[in-house]
Design a protein around this motif. Structure first.
Motif, PDB file in Angstrom:
ATOM      1  N   GLN A   1       0.830  -1.209   0.000  1.00  0.00           N
ATOM      2  CA  GLN A   1       0.000   0.000   0.000  1.00  0.00           C
ATOM      3  C   GLN A   1       0.859   1.251   0.000  1.00  0.00           C
TER       4      GLN A   1
ATOM      5  N   TRP B   1       1.868   1.915  -3.463  1.00  0.00           N
ATOM      6  CA  TRP B   1       0.775   2.481  -4.264  1.00  0.00           C
ATOM      7  C   TRP B   1       0.663   3.994  -4.035  1.00  0.00           C
ATOM      8  N   THR B   2       0.790   4.400  -2.781  1.00  0.00           N
ATOM      9  CA  THR B   2       0.679   5.832  -2.483  1.00  0.00           C
ATOM     10  C   THR B   2       1.814   6.631  -3.112  1.00  0.00           C
TER      11      THR B   2
END
Length: 574
Positions: A471, A474-475
């Motif tokens: 995650q 992804w950011t």
């Protein structure tokens, strides 16, 4: 004031993109499973329901082949003999496995790791080579009869009979059950045993009332699993057994060779039904932990409750040493027979010569077989690992429990199907597709056997990776694919390498599917099998020695490291 909820076009496109990605990831694995599992099994079912064994339903359903299993004397005798072999092998395996596992679970960390390395060493050697080793030991001029001759007795009929078949089956099944039992024994909470002793309970009561009830589920489940595996044996009775050792898999192969597909298919479906029921019972009794490796964090009785020198313990140690001899001695005996000067395999060898190694390295028969096995093994390992990685990725990251269960069940199903059934089914399907005798056909066939192993290894590894790491990527703007390939896969790289190695070894070792798939262009195990059936020469010993040598060297290295790690842990008080 009313509000109307309208789905965002961007949200809809993300959902579609996610579904399409999952479809692309799952497609290769499902194609392999469809070609090498679903289609073959459907074809076999159709043939079993046709009077002439044809793979269609153009005529009315015919159940005569199934009725013959009950009423036909030959079929009934074959089924009963298969059950007898599996039952006796299971009893002997349990008798040898439980005491050995008990000792291993009570040893120190270093010694228990060393014992497991030795117990599992035969797994890395081809089953064909191991069976050939038993022919060397049990034959008329083998090590046992040679020793008996020096004592003025014998020779004894130890080969090509029920005795040899059971010995071969037990040697194959023993590591499976020991692994299951050691895992269960090491997970026992030793504080319960200590509490019972402080309350005045005798060692006999501690064992029967506290220790054994905790091991019993694994013992019963493992015994059922071993029995089911024993029913599906093909190579062991075919190589070590005699004409009276006609088992269900051998009967199926003979019927297919004679184009009697109806009886073969019906017997295969009956065997599959027993296997499915057996696996379900084994998992129900023993639990899913039967499929889990030994947990290193829990040493069970090994650390706090060391083995004491009692008569029972001495007997258990003696059984463990016998197990090690049964598993390792056949591999060691083969090596001296490869340097004999004679054209027949004898023990001890006569003279000294390296001509059989020269023949193994120069003969086109062996070179071509070796290269084909390596080529198919590398391709199979690559395909199975990539497909297993895709299945594990979707299965571990999906929020749908239904999809997770479907993927897990589908991936593991090939382990349940008897290999002889896969062999005739894939042979039938690939004959229609024109893939028989090709590397592509053999890779597809082998991949369905390797896929469950690769999936289990990779699914466990991916489930342990913290999703927050992905995650975070992804950011930072990384795509799903880039985050997975650049972050998750490197973290799980040991599991990826493990899946590649296990898949390669499985393909390298496999002989039943390859026997149906190949004719003139044989793999190495099939070539060895053909020599075992037609006439054994010392060149087979030379080839077997070449195959065994890396395993022995690797096992020695791992064993030394295990002992050093155990001593280091002991010094640190772990």
């Amino acid at each position: 004031m009313s509000y109307v909820s309208i789905a965002s076009p961007a949200g809809s496109s993300n959902v579609l993109r996610s579904l399409s990605t999952r479809f692309v990831l799952l497609l290769p694995a499902f194609l392999i499973l469809g070609l090498s599992l679903v289609w073959p099994l459907v074809t076999i079912v159709l043939r079993s329901l046709h009077e002439k064994g044809r793979g269609n339903l153009s005529d009315s359903l015919y159940f005569g082949h199934y009725a013959a299993i009950v009423h036909d004397d030959l079929l009934r005798q074959v089924a009963l003999h298969s059950v007898m072999l599996a039952f006796v092998s299971t009893i002997v395996t349990v008798t040898l496995a439980f005491p050995a596992a008990y000792v291993i679970s009570r040893l120190s960390r270093g010694l228990s790791s060393l014992m497991m390395v030795l117990i599992l060493m035969p797994f890395w050697v081809s089953i064909i080579v191991r069976l050939f080793a038993f022919t060397t030991i049990l034959g008329q001029q083998g090590i046992i009869n040679s020793a008996a001759g020096y004592l003025g007795v014998g020779p004894f009929p130890l080969l090509y009979n029920t005795f040899a078949t059971i010995v071969g089956m037990v040697a194959y099944l023993l590591p499976y059950l020991i692994l299951i039992l050691v895992s269960a024994m090491m997970s026992i909470d030793t504080s319960m045993l200590t509490a019972a002793r402080t309350m005045g309970a005798s060692e006999h009561r501690v064992f029967t009332d506290i220790y054994f009830p905790q091991v019993r589920p694994a013992l019963l489940g493992g015994s059922v699993l071993v029995f089911v595996l024993g029913l599906g044996f093909f190579l062991t009775p075919a190589i070590l057994g005699g004409p009276h050792n006609l088992t269900i898999p051998i009967f199926i192969q003979q019927q297919v060779q004679n184009y009697q597909w109806g009886k073969a298919a019906a017997m295969g479906i009956a065997l599959l039904s027993v296997s499915v029921i057996g696996y379900m019972v084994a998992l129900k009794i023993g639990g899913r932990s039967m499929l889990s490796p030994v947990q290193q964090g829990s040493r069970g009785a090994a650390a706090r409750d060391p083995l004491r020198a009692t008569p029972v313990a001495i007997l258990c140690v003696a059984i463990l040493l016998f197990d090690l001899a049964l598993l390792i001695l056949p591999l060691l005996v083969v090596i001296p027979t490869s340097i004999t000067e004679t054209t027949q395999i004898r023990f001890p060898p006569v003279g000294f010569s390296t001509k059989w190694f020269v023949e193994a390295f120069t003969s086109s028969t062996w070179i071509d077989a070796f290269l084909k096995s390596v080529r198919v093994g590398i391709l199979t390992a690559t395909v199975a690992t990539l497909c297993g990685l895709a299945l594990a990725r979707v299965g571990t990251r999906s929020k749908s429990m239904l999809l997770k269960s479907m993927i897990q069940t589908t991936a593991i199903v090939p382990l349940i199907v008897p290999v002889i059934l896969l062999g005739i089914g894939i042979y039938d399907v690939q004959g229609k597709l024109g893939l028989l005798g090709t590397d592509v056909g053999l890779v597809v066939a082998h991949s369905v056997l390797c896929l469950p192993l690769a999936f289990l290894i990779l699914a466990n590894a991916l489930s342990a990776v913290d999703i927050s790491i992905e995650q975070a990527a992804w950011t930072m703007g990384a795509s799903n694919a880039r985050a997975f390939l650049g972050i998750v896969v490197p973290i799980a790289m040991p599991a990826v390498v493990g899946a590649l190695v296990i898949s390669f070894v499985t393909s390298w070792d496999e002989a039943v599917l390859a026997m149906f798939q190949t004719e003139l262009d044989k793999t190495l195990p099939v070539t060895i099998y053909s020599f075992l059936r037609s006439g054994i020469t010392p060149v087979v010993s030379a080839v077997a020695t070449i195959v065994i040598a890396p395993v022995l060297i690797g096992s020695i290295i791992i064993a030394v490291r295990s002992l050093r790690a155990g001593r280091r842990a002991k010094r640190q008080g772990i």
